[in-house]
Design an enzyme around this catalytic site. Structure first.
Site, PDB file in Angstrom:
ATOM      1  CG  PHE B 121      22.514 -63.933  -3.240  1.00  0.00           C
ATOM      2  CD1 PHE B 121      23.161 -63.437  -2.128  1.00  0.00           C
ATOM      3  CD2 PHE B 121      21.130 -63.897  -3.268  1.00  0.00           C
ATOM      4  CE1 PHE B 121      22.437 -62.910  -1.063  1.00  0.00           C
ATOM      5  CE2 PHE B 121      20.396 -63.369  -2.216  1.00  0.00           C
ATOM      6  CZ  PHE B 121      21.051 -62.878  -1.116  1.00  0.00           C
ATOM      7  CD  GLN B 234      12.332 -67.973  -4.072  1.00  0.00           C
ATOM      8  OE1 GLN B 234      12.448 -66.817  -3.697  1.00  0.00           O
ATOM      9  NE2 GLN B 234      13.041 -68.472  -5.069  1.00  0.00           N
ATOM     10  CG  HIS B 236      14.343 -67.302   1.699  1.00  0.00           C
ATOM     11  ND1 HIS B 236      15.329 -67.769   2.527  1.00  0.00           N
ATOM     12  CD2 HIS B 236      14.915 -66.330   0.950  1.00  0.00           C
ATOM     13  CE1 HIS B 236      16.446 -67.085   2.294  1.00  0.00           C
ATOM     14  NE2 HIS B 236      16.219 -66.211   1.347  1.00  0.00           N
ATOM     15  CG  LEU B 250      14.549 -63.307   4.339  1.00  0.00           C
ATOM     16  CD1 LEU B 250      14.102 -64.649   3.785  1.00  0.00           C
ATOM     17  CD2 LEU B 250      14.508 -62.239   3.270  1.00  0.00           C
ATOM     18  CD  GLU B 253      20.121 -67.162  -1.743  1.00  0.00           C
ATOM     19  OE1 GLU B 253      18.907 -66.902  -1.761  1.00  0.00           O
ATOM     20  OE2 GLU B 253      20.723 -67.596  -2.728  1.00  0.00           O
ATOM     21  NE  ARG B 309      16.460 -66.792  -2.274  1.00  0.00           N
ATOM     22  CZ  ARG B 309      16.109 -65.512  -2.304  1.00  0.00           C
ATOM     23  NH1 ARG B 309      14.909 -65.173  -2.759  1.00  0.00           N
ATOM     24  NH2 ARG B 309      16.930 -64.582  -1.888  1.00  0.00           N
ATOM     25  CG  HIS B 375      11.143 -65.062   0.235  1.00  0.00           C
ATOM     26  ND1 HIS B 375      11.211 -64.055   1.170  1.00  0.00           N
ATOM     27  CD2 HIS B 375      12.050 -64.738  -0.718  1.00  0.00           C
ATOM     28  CE1 HIS B 375      12.131 -63.182   0.796  1.00  0.00           C
ATOM     29  NE2 HIS B 375      12.632 -63.556  -0.358  1.00  0.00           N
ATOM     30  NE  ARG B 410      12.242 -63.395  -6.073  1.00  0.00           N
ATOM     31  CZ  ARG B 410      13.106 -63.076  -5.102  1.00  0.00           C
ATOM     32  NH1 ARG B 410      14.331 -62.694  -5.406  1.00  0.00           N
ATOM     33  NH2 ARG B 410      12.731 -63.135  -3.838  1.00  0.00           N
TER      34      ARG B 410
END
Lengths: 266, 596, 251
Positions: B121, B234, B236, B250, B253, B309, B375, B410
């Site tokens: 990730f 954040q 995304h 979404l 990822e 991100r 996100h 994050r």
């Protein structure tokens, strides 16, 4: 407005908000099952009339309804006494196998019992206990008739293979014998895709990877699972073909048509 | 005096996502009479939307991985704005929490030797995310739910908390209403845990569900607690952009973790143009090396498609602005070129169905169109790392509504682990606190005031409905306080929010109290406005760009700001007060991890 | 391609209510839930509907669209032919709260009756070892998003509410099958499946499988295997005898 009030909440036979043609499938199933099983019931006892012969003389082209021929051996001369028909052999295997089959149950509970006729369409019965009470609790015996049905698989293959041989003429091939082989194949696939068999070979395990024995069972289970996805297809195709073969062989046996084959005799 | 039902508990937990469930399980296990109060049905919380996995340095795929590496990745991903102690506890305790989930029935994907499989990730040095295909959040919430159900926790479903009650300085309970009947409920509690999630519904394009109205942030703020890092939001990088009705949903990822790459309308792998110096040493700078990394991770550096991100979201934003976007205003994300259809369907089943059903796109053959979507909010209630205690006695916070853990940005996969690590700690903290105090008094005057406020929208003769106000707020936040910000826009945002607050004060609701979504939204509006204002003010104060806070007028990070949190609290005059406070100092033995 | 569509929505509670027609503008790519939201925002602000994620992941927005149990968020408007009447009604099996919202507490109560997962002791490092092939069946079942559409469509309780006392429904057969097939679990729930959950009531007409938005093969992979396991224990004299003679094994 008062009448519309309860519409989405109302229960009752055939009550539904569906406006697609949901009744087509159960109606088709009802007609087809009635037709096919009606014919097969007649065929078991039919040694009279224009289609009375079920075996082509001098050959091994025998209607699959009369396979295996164990009863014929002790009861060859049953003509005129329908209740002695050797085809009653099907009552110990194929008939109860299909009657308790998980797919056929779905089909006839919907089309004959109307319980329910289709998804989200009101059930006919005022009360319902399903298969939790006698007599339907007997459906749990499916595994036993499956064991018997398994025995029928090689027997039907033997009958089919024999049909490629004509006494005194030798080996050859004809439409009738090919149809018998197709019938044996479909019956085999129908049996091998059975839910109870799937459970028997591996579905009852909780750990597939624990030993060489369970790993081997997992491989068989994978195959049966794959075939099981097509259980409905095998159920219908094997039913359709056994009726078709029975009709075909009777037509040949009674001289209405000729079987194209390499022996060119009948 | 309005009629209400009253319930007395040792601990009430507000919110039943991963953090709330875990907190309730812990408090209950420690002998507290515990209630779990949630806006939706149990098991529907936003945690179910988490897809990719839960980050924990189990070392199953890469034995070199350990908590120190995870800690370092988390701090670097958060641009060092994180509360170091939270990041440390998180990295240390995540593996044990994952083990615990397995003990409670979770079925994670496996390695060949039967251990928990981990996937790559963004921002994680090693494949670290324990996962279940692309529905890890569902697995987590269902596991906790099925465990909690036998623990004697009372669950109040579809019950919305509108205000915390106080007994002097201490929180003494909460006022709520049943969504179904509209009837009032009063909880008296020795300790309250906030686990209400985020603020996504303040933005126009978001991956968040309707519940994300910043309730916990606002409840804490109203009760006198401090919020930190509210400017760090954040986006995304990969949300769906088409069709319009699904914009923002979404796209995990995991698509990139499993081999998907980003391209612009010229077919270029544009991420190579956006590698920041901070990550240059560990990121591949040629397509050849990035492609080789998928097969040989030891001798190649990571693809820039898997940068953190914030970097990827800004890059996509810039490509679209430069006119190299896809037809519907995103960029292309393609996994079909690298992976066979069967692999994609097995690894990413929900993505496959999501695109097939909602957009008529077959991701095993076609590219997806994706763009940034709001996100997650890194900012939240300021808490003590070890106990999750806020600055108000008796009040605790965990999960997305707590701040500090993730710093300015994050990392993917760190939220699910955050939920269970700090959910448990909040449960422990609340249980210990509850054991030390007597049953609190409920002040009827406070209840009465809240009840009157809640009923007011029905009584108004004129005034507008709540839907337009929410839509205008979302538009304001999205255009003026969104992914790229300037001082002028942020000041305008504040003005518009002030105007919206006046409109909200006159909101009118039709119908009655029984399951009335218009009324529910009207009651959610004040919280939405509070968090929006906090974000706009904090963003204006932080004159630098860092992680999830990007200022066009101050495009670079600033070392001075790097050592400070922006703190929001209610001032003595009732107006919002914004100031800064120094970050807690990291001990030397942890600092050395960043000196290589 | 905005066009105006007539949508018929149930409004009201259990005592009084009826159909209400709304003319709504529909944009390309929209789903039924978008239309319901548009009605809320423009015509009926108090139209009650339960929803959360709007992405088919939470299972909140279950309803009956043209009589078929479906998720509103995953039902595209272009599914309907132009001019086709569209009706949106609440799930029928549960007591109505208001409009499209029903009281699904039956499911939460039933969930409490199923004993929790009880694993065997872990390996020395505190973790367990499981092979992927051993958990794949369970993973299919754990895709369940608890939308309760299978419960809604099941005629056993849909048409016969009295059976709710004796029948857990497809959702919980999936849960029971998951636990029973779990390679680590040590609890025995077959007696529960037969006696309290009433797996025998199911007549495998497969509607649950047809409506499942997660495409879980509820009947073939959960209910029938569960019936077979119950048959092993209670309806198979040969196995019963074998168990008596050689002791029961749980591989």
């Amino acid at each position: 407005m008062a009448q519309a009030v309860a519409a989405p909440l109302r229960r009752g036979f055939l009550t539904t908000l569906r406006h697609d043609r949901w009744w087509v499938e159960p109606a088709l199933v009802f007609v087809s099952l009635s037709l096919f099983f009606g014919w097969l019931t007649a065929s078991i006892v039919m040694d009279w009339g224009p289609f009375g012969n079920y075996e082509v003389e001098g050959t091994h082209l025998l209607s699959p309804v009369f396979e295996p021929t164990w009863l014929t051996a002790i009861n060859a001369d049953w003509k005129g006494a329908w209740y002695l028909s050797p085809a009653f052999i099907v009552l110990i295997g194929p008939v109860p196998f299909r009657a308790t089959c998980y797919y056929y149950r779905r089909a006839y509970y919907r089309s004959y019992f109307l319980s329910p006729p289709a998804c989200a369409v009101g059930d006919v019965a005022p009360s319902y206990r399903g298969e939790s009470r006698f007599p339907l609790i007997m459906q749990n015996a499916h595994r036993y008739v499956m064991y018997v049905a398994l025995v029928f698989v090689p027997l039907l293959w033997i009958g089919a293979i024999r049909s490629f041989h004509v006494p005194g003429e030798g080996w050859g091939i004809g439409i009738g014998s090919v149809l018998l082989a197709l019938n044996a194949f479909l019956l085999m696939m129908y049996t091998f895709s059975c839910h109870s068999l799937r459970h028997f070979v591996g579905g009852g395990l909780n750990c597939f990877s624990c030993s060489a024995w369970t790993r081997a069972r997992k491989r068989v289970w994978d195959y049966v699972s794959l075939w099981n996805e097509g259980h409905r297809f095998w159920a219908w195709s094997s039913l359709l073909v056994i009726v078709a073969v029975d009709v075909y062989i009777r037509l040949v046996a009674n001289g209405q048509i000729t079987d194209p084959n390499t022996w060119s005799r009948f | 005096m309005p009629e209400y039902e009253r319930h007395d508990y040792d601990v009430i937990v507000i919110g039943a996502g991963g953090a709330g469930l875990r907190a309730a399980i812990e408090a209950s296990a420690r002998g507290c009479r515990t209630a779990l109060v949630c806006k939706s049905l149990l098991g529907k919380a936003h945690t179910v939307m988490a897809e990719g996995g839960i980050a924990a340095a189990l070392g199953n795929v890469w034995p070199q991985d350990n908590w120190e590496v995870h800690f370092r990745d988390t701090m670097r991903g958060g641009k060092m704005l994180n509360n170091w102690r939270m990041a440390q506890l998180h990295a240390q305790e995540a593996p044990e929490r994952v083990r615990e989930l397995e003990e409670w029935g979770a079925l994670f994907d496996r390695t060949n030797d039967g251990r928990i499989l981990q996937r790559d990730f963004g921002g994680h040095r090693y494949a670290r995310l324990a996962h279940v295909g692309d529905r890890t959040g569902l697995e987590l919430i269902r596991t906790l739910q099925q465990h909690a159900v036998h623990k004697g926790i009372d669950v109040f479903m579809e019950c919305t908390v509108t205000r915390l009650l106080k007994d002097g300085d201490r929180v003494s309970g909460a006022v709520a209403y049943w969504r179904e009947s509209g009837n009032l409920v009063v909880f008296a509690a020795k300790a309250v845990v906030l686990a209400t999630g985020g603020v996504g519904k303040a933005f126009a394009v978001t991956s968040n569900s309707w519940e994300y109205t910043g309730d916990g942030h606002a409840l804490a703020y109203e009760a006198g607690a401090e919020l930190i890092d509210m400017e760090c939001v954040q986006f995304h990088p990969t949300g769906m952009v088409w069709p319009p009705s699904v914009r923002g949903i979404l796209v995990t990822e995991g698509v990139r973790g499993d081999g998907g790459t980003l391209r612009n309308s010229d077919g270029e792998r544009f991420m190579f143009d956006y590698i920041p110096d901070f990550f240059r040493a560990e990121t591949a700078d040629t397509v050849a090396e990035a492609d080789a990394w998928y097969e040989d991770k030891e001798n190649n550096r990571r693809t820039p498609d898997l940068l953190p991100r914030d970097e990827v979201a800004r890059a996509i934003n810039a490509e679209v602005k430069a006119g190299r976007g896809s037809p519907h205003g995103g960029v292309f994300l393609d996994i079909a070129a690298r992976r066979p259809a069967e692999y994609i369907r097995r690894r990413l089943p929900s993505m496959y169905h999501q695109f097939k059903q909602l957009a008529d796109v077959d991701i095993t053959a076609q590219s997806m169109e994706v763009g940034p979507t709001m996100h997650y909010i890194m900012g939240g209630v300021r808490v003590d790392a070890d106990t999750a205690a806020t600055t108000v006695p008796g009040l605790f916070a965990a999960g997305e509504c707590a701040g500090g853990m993730h710093g300015a940005n994050r990392l993917g996969g760190n939220s699910l682990s955050d939920l269970v690590v700090f959910g448990r700690r909040a449960g422990m903290g609340a249980a210990a606190d509850a054991a030390a105090v007597d049953a609190p008094a409920v002040d009827d005057a406070q209840v009465e005031a809240v009840a009157a406020e809640m009923n007011a929208p029905f009584a108004r003769e004129d005034g507008e409905g709540p839907y337009d106000i929410q839509r205008d707020l979302q538009e304001t936040m999205h255009t003026l306080a969104g992914i790229i910000r300037t001082e002028a826009e942020l000041l305008e945002a504040r003005e518009r929010i002030a105007a919206l607050r006046e409109r909200a004060a006159r909101v009118r609701v039709h119908g009655h109290r029984q399951y009335n979504p218009g009324w529910h939204l009207a009651l959610d509006l004040p919280a939405l406005l509070t968090v929006s204002e906090a974000t706009a003010r904090a963003a204006n104060l932080r004159r630098e760009s860092r992680g999830g806070h990007t200022r066009d007028d101050y495009p670079d990070p600033d070392d001075g700001w790097g050592g400070r949190n922006v703190v929001v609290r209610r001032g003595a005059d009732g107006a919002m007060d914004v100031s800064t406070a120094p970050l807690p100092e990291m001990p030397a033995e942890l600092r050395r991890l960043f000196e290589e | 391609m905005n066009e105006t569509v007539n949508v018929r929505v149930f409004r009201g509670d259990a005592e009084s209510g009826g159909w209400r027609d709304y003319a709504v503008e529909v944009e390309e790519g929209q789903v039924v839930l978008d239309v319901i939201h548009r009605i809320q925002a423009t015509q009926a602000p108090d139209l009650a509907v339960r929803w959360n994620c709007k992405a088919g992941k939470c299972g909140s927005c279950s309803a009956e669209i043209n009589g078929q149990p479906r998720l509103m968020c995953m039902t595209r408007m272009n599914l309907f032919a132009p001019g086709e009447p569209i009706t949106v009604a609440p799930m029928k099996t549960w007591p109505l709260v208001r409009d499209l919202v029903t009281d699904v507490s039956f499911n939460y109560e039933t969930a409490k009756t199923i004993p929790a997962f009880k694993p065997r002791p872990p390996e020395a490092d505190g973790f367990w070892r499981m092979q992927q092939e051993d958990i794949e069946r369970g993973q299919e079942f754990r895709k369940c998003i608890e939308c309760f559409l299978c419960q809604d469509v099941c005629h056993v309780i849909r048409d016969h509410p009295a059976n709710k006392a004796a029948f857990a429904g497809p959702r919980f057969f999936v849960r029971l099958a998951e636990l029973e097939m779990h390679p680590l679990d040590t609890e025995d729930r077959l007696e529960l499946a037969r006696r309290d959950a009433g797996v025998g009531y199911c007549n495998i007409t497969k509607c649950c499988t047809e409506v499942c938005p997660e495409n879980i093969h509820i009947t073939d992979n959960a209910i029938i295997p569960l019936k077979e396991r119950v048959a092993d224990r209670y309806f198979d004299p040969v196995r019963w005898l074998g168990g008596k003679l050689f002791g029961r094994r749980r591989p």
